[in-house]
Design an enzyme around this catalytic site. Structure first.
Site, PDB file in Angstrom:
ATOM      1  N   CYS A  39     -79.947  66.674  17.001  1.00  0.00           N
ATOM      2  CA  CYS A  39     -79.871  65.235  17.288  1.00  0.00           C
ATOM      3  C   CYS A  39     -79.707  65.016  18.791  1.00  0.00           C
ATOM      4  O   CYS A  39     -80.197  64.047  19.344  1.00  0.00           O
ATOM      5  CB  CYS A  39     -78.664  64.608  16.601  1.00  0.00           C
ATOM      6  SG  CYS A  39     -78.811  64.348  14.836  1.00  0.00           S
ATOM      7  N   CYS A  54     -78.526  83.496  32.033  1.00  0.00           N
ATOM      8  CA  CYS A  54     -77.319  84.085  32.616  1.00  0.00           C
ATOM      9  C   CYS A  54     -77.677  85.281  33.489  1.00  0.00           C
ATOM     10  O   CYS A  54     -77.014  85.567  34.475  1.00  0.00           O
ATOM     11  CB  CYS A  54     -76.355  84.510  31.523  1.00  0.00           C
ATOM     12  SG  CYS A  54     -75.655  83.108  30.648  1.00  0.00           S
ATOM     13  N   SER A  59     -73.234  95.639  33.409  1.00  0.00           N
ATOM     14  CA  SER A  59     -73.310  94.291  33.989  1.00  0.00           C
ATOM     15  C   SER A  59     -72.597  93.249  33.122  1.00  0.00           C
ATOM     16  O   SER A  59     -72.394  92.119  33.547  1.00  0.00           O
ATOM     17  CB  SER A  59     -74.773  93.882  34.173  1.00  0.00           C
ATOM     18  OG  SER A  59     -75.408  93.780  32.913  1.00  0.00           O
ATOM     19  N   ASN A  60     -72.229  93.600  31.893  1.00  0.00           N
ATOM     20  CA  ASN A  60     -71.531  92.655  31.005  1.00  0.00           C
ATOM     21  C   ASN A  60     -70.033  92.567  31.308  1.00  0.00           C
ATOM     22  O   ASN A  60     -69.373  91.598  30.944  1.00  0.00           O
ATOM     23  CB  ASN A  60     -71.631  93.097  29.532  1.00  0.00           C
ATOM     24  CG  ASN A  60     -73.048  93.224  29.010  1.00  0.00           C
ATOM     25  OD1 ASN A  60     -73.319  94.092  28.196  1.00  0.00           O
ATOM     26  ND2 ASN A  60     -73.956  92.379  29.463  1.00  0.00           N
ATOM     27  N   LEU A  61     -69.481  93.614  31.926  1.00  0.00           N
ATOM     28  CA  LEU A  61     -68.021  93.769  31.922  1.00  0.00           C
ATOM     29  C   LEU A  61     -67.290  92.715  32.752  1.00  0.00           C
ATOM     30  O   LEU A  61     -66.132  92.421  32.504  1.00  0.00           O
ATOM     31  CB  LEU A  61     -67.630  95.174  32.402  1.00  0.00           C
ATOM     32  CG  LEU A  61     -68.214  96.346  31.596  1.00  0.00           C
ATOM     33  CD1 LEU A  61     -67.625  97.661  32.085  1.00  0.00           C
ATOM     34  CD2 LEU A  61     -67.981  96.197  30.107  1.00  0.00           C
ATOM     35  N   CYS A  99     -76.205  66.480  14.403  1.00  0.00           N
ATOM     36  CA  CYS A  99     -76.419  67.930  14.407  1.00  0.00           C
ATOM     37  C   CYS A  99     -76.898  68.336  15.800  1.00  0.00           C
ATOM     38  O   CYS A  99     -77.181  67.483  16.640  1.00  0.00           O
ATOM     39  CB  CYS A  99     -77.400  68.358  13.315  1.00  0.00           C
ATOM     40  SG  CYS A  99     -79.143  68.241  13.764  1.00  0.00           S
ATOM     41  N   LYS A 140     -72.783  96.325  20.709  1.00  0.00           N
ATOM     42  CA  LYS A 140     -71.654  95.410  20.928  1.00  0.00           C
ATOM     43  C   LYS A 140     -70.847  95.164  19.664  1.00  0.00           C
ATOM     44  O   LYS A 140     -69.619  95.129  19.708  1.00  0.00           O
ATOM     45  CB  LYS A 140     -72.160  94.074  21.489  1.00  0.00           C
ATOM     46  CG  LYS A 140     -72.502  94.154  22.960  1.00  0.00           C
ATOM     47  CD  LYS A 140     -72.870  92.803  23.529  1.00  0.00           C
ATOM     48  CE  LYS A 140     -73.247  92.962  24.997  1.00  0.00           C
ATOM     49  NZ  LYS A 140     -73.787  91.716  25.573  1.00  0.00           N
TER      50      LYS A 140
HETATM   51 ZN   LIG Z   1     -79.768  66.057  13.548  1.00  0.00          ZN
END
Ligand SMILES: [Zn+2]
Length: 311
Positions: free
Chosen positions: A141, A154, A36-38, A138, A53
């Site tokens: 924040c 996903c 299912s990743n491909l 960051c 992986k």
């Molecule tokens: Zn911050």
């Protein structure tokens, strides 16, 4: 550099930085290649289904450029191991699909003063920002306190390969600028792209003076981490994953013997991991200690199976 995650975002990022000749690439991912990743993880083909992986990524990247060093780390990223995982790298690129490990990396990068290029994608949307500790906002924040269980995943919502490649390429471009000593564009900026109407917006960010990580409020929220975790099942049954925080350095030959003894068939066995199958159950075990079991009825069954395999 460190690329955290070797999935959808990790694929375009890793292939580009390897081909361009970034000399040392540490790649961290606890997962196994699944069919299912491909659709979106173009580092991988059908020949590596069932292989860890990071192991498959390393061999593909060395094919692209044999002159680089790739350090594959098949572990989850946790608040406890994040600092040691980012040792000795010049920058960290986020190619993860969950907030908890991102927060762990954000905090570790703030502590060790390492640039952190955030990226996230879902459905046809993506966003990215370049975080320079001491200079810019960051991650916490502007996107703090988000719980993974409140977000669409996903596995449920899907994600379009085109938006992954777009965001991953922008992250790579920012990374190369930093490595060359140029100014990254997305400092204190969050780029948001939506392929449904092809809109791309750039939002200005500023440091939150009360940020629990880089600001004055010095009590960051607890990052949840559990050794056993249930993840979205792929087809029927329940899927459990065992997350060791440090490499348990298992002997795969011995494990393969035990797996056969308890009646499972080895599907594929490689240097770093083994995938096996029987009676509707598919399991994978990596030599770091990570174990993924699909098709079970509950956690107790997963714990029992792991015990049997470890002997
Ligand atoms: Zn911050």
């Amino acid at each position: 550099i460190l690329v955290a995650g070797a999935g959808g975002l990790g694929s375009p990022i890793l292939m580009q930085v390897a081909s361009m000749g970034v000399g040392f690439i540490r790649v961290i991912d606890r997962d196994i290649v699944d069919i299912s990743n491909l659709q979106r993880q173009h580092l991988y083909g059908v020949n590596v289904i069932g292989i860890p992986k990071v192991e498959a990524a390393k061999s593909r990247l060395i094919e692209l450029n044999p002159f680089i060093e790739v350090d594959p780390v098949p572990l989850p990223i946790t608040p406890k191991n994040a600092i040691s995982l980012i040792q000795n790298v010049d920058l960290v690129i986020d190619a993860l699909d969950a907030m908890a490990p991102r927060y762990a990396l954000n905090r570790a990068c703030q502590k060790l003063n390492i640039p952190f290029i955030y990226g996230g994608v879902i459905m046809q949307n993506g966003n990215t920002s370049t975080i320079i500790p001491g200079e810019t906002a960051c991650l916490e924040c502007f996107q703090g306190g988000i719980k993974d269980e409140d977000l669409p995943s996903c596995a449920v919502q899907g994600v379009h390969p085109s938006v992954i490649n777009l965001i991953g390429s922008i992250q790579t471009s920012e990374a190369v600028k930093i490595l060359l000593g140029e100014e990254p564009v997305l400092k204190n900026k969050l780029l948001f792209a939506d392929l449904t109407d092809l809109s791309i917006e750039i939002i200005n960010l500023s440091k939150n003076e009360d940020c629990p990580v880089c600001g004055s409020c010095n009590s960051p929220l607890n990052i949840e981490f559990s050794t056993w975790e249930e993840i979205c099942g792929r087809e029927g049954g329940r899927t459990f994953i065992y997350n060791p925080e440090i490499n348990e350095k298992l002997n795969l030959d011995k494990l393969n013997e035990n797996i056969r003894k308890i009646g499972y068939n080895l599907v594929i066995s490689s240097e770093m991991g083994t995938t096996f199958q029987s009676k509707g159950i598919t399991g994978s075990i990596i030599n770091s200690g990570v174990a993924i079991f699909e098709g079970l009825t509950g956690l107790e069954e997963a714990k029992k199976l792991k015990k049997q395999i470890l002997g």
